[in-house]
Design a protein around this motif. Sequence first.
Motif, short mmCIF file in Angstrom:
data_model
loop_
_atom_site.label_atom_id
_atom_site.label_comp_id
_atom_site.label_asym_id
_atom_site.label_seq_id
_atom_site.Cartn_x
_atom_site.Cartn_y
_atom_site.Cartn_z
N GLU A 44 0.86 -1.26 -0.17
CA GLU A 44 -0.01 -0.07 -0.08
C GLU A 44 0.82 1.22 0.19
N VAL A 45 2.27 1.10 0.30
CA VAL A 45 3.07 2.31 0.24
C VAL A 45 3.21 2.81 -0.93
N GLN A 46 3.46 4.05 -1.28
CA GLN A 46 3.73 4.38 -2.68
C GLN A 46 4.93 5.39 -2.73
N LEU A 47 5.86 5.34 -3.80
CA LEU A 47 6.86 6.18 -3.93
C LEU A 47 6.59 7.46 -4.37
N MET A 48 6.84 8.67 -3.68
CA MET A 48 6.51 9.89 -4.29
C MET A 48 7.75 10.48 -4.74
N ILE A 49 7.67 11.09 -5.94
CA ILE A 49 8.90 11.80 -6.27
C ILE A 49 8.40 13.15 -6.64
N GLU A 50 9.36 14.23 -6.11
CA GLU A 50 8.94 15.74 -6.17
C GLU A 50 10.13 16.43 -6.56
N ASN A 51 9.99 17.60 -7.11
CA ASN A 51 11.14 18.61 -7.36
C ASN A 51 10.80 19.70 -6.32
N ASP A 52 10.05 19.82 -5.49
CA ASP A 52 9.76 20.77 -4.38
C ASP A 52 10.93 21.08 -3.35
N GLU A 53 11.53 19.78 -2.96
CA GLU A 53 12.79 19.99 -2.19
C GLU A 53 13.85 19.26 -2.47
N PRO A 54 14.50 19.57 -3.70
CA PRO A 54 15.45 18.54 -4.22
C PRO A 54 16.81 18.50 -3.27
N ASP A 55 16.89 19.61 -2.50
CA ASP A 55 18.33 19.63 -1.83
C ASP A 55 18.19 18.69 -0.37
N LEU A 56 16.98 18.15 0.03
CA LEU A 56 16.56 17.34 0.96
C LEU A 56 16.69 15.95 0.70
N ALA A 57 17.17 14.98 1.47
CA ALA A 57 17.32 13.59 1.38
C ALA A 57 15.89 12.81 1.53
N PRO A 58 16.10 11.92 0.86
CA PRO A 58 14.83 10.96 1.07
C PRO A 58 14.54 10.40 2.30
N GLY A 59 13.31 9.95 2.21
CA GLY A 59 12.81 9.37 3.50
C GLY A 59 11.35 9.20 3.54
N GLY A 60 10.95 8.46 4.70
CA GLY A 60 9.41 8.12 4.80
C GLY A 60 8.57 9.50 5.22
N ILE A 61 7.34 9.02 4.53
CA ILE A 61 6.23 10.20 4.87
C ILE A 61 5.35 9.31 5.82
N PHE A 62 5.10 9.85 6.98
CA PHE A 62 4.15 9.25 8.00
C PHE A 62 2.93 10.00 8.18
N ILE A 63 1.78 9.44 8.24
CA ILE A 63 0.50 9.92 8.45
C ILE A 63 0.43 10.16 10.19
N VAL A 64 0.03 10.97 10.63
CA VAL A 64 -0.46 11.22 12.14
C VAL A 64 -1.80 11.86 11.93
#
Length: 113
Positions: free
Chosen positions: A45-65
């Motif tokens: 169910e996990v998706q890979l999200m690619i974005e060019n909004d924050e290209p200088d930041l490292a990859p990582g998980g996005i968690f729902i709270v």
Amino acid sequence: MKLAFLCHPVKDLMQSLNYYRDTLGFEEAWREGNHTIALKLPGTEVQLMIENDEPDLAPGGIFIVDSVDEYYEQHQEKLHFIKTPCDIPPGRYAIYQDDSDNLIRIIDLSRER
């Protein structure tokens, strides 16, 4: 917290889309403007999200709270937030770093309710 996305900042969104779609066979799940595309990871169910909004930041998980603002209020003294809560289309968003400088992104879906 529930892992929703793996976030990979990219320099060229369309070039990256071609790589993940054409080379790896991922399917596009959704798109937000000209800066974010989510791809379906087969068998999860996990998706890979690619974005060019924050290209200088490292990859990582996005968690729902449940609430980014409440999470921030409860943890701001003990966590190193590099991005304080802000609005995004589905709700609110923030980023903090762990002791090894890994990024942990959190979102809530407060605008989708």
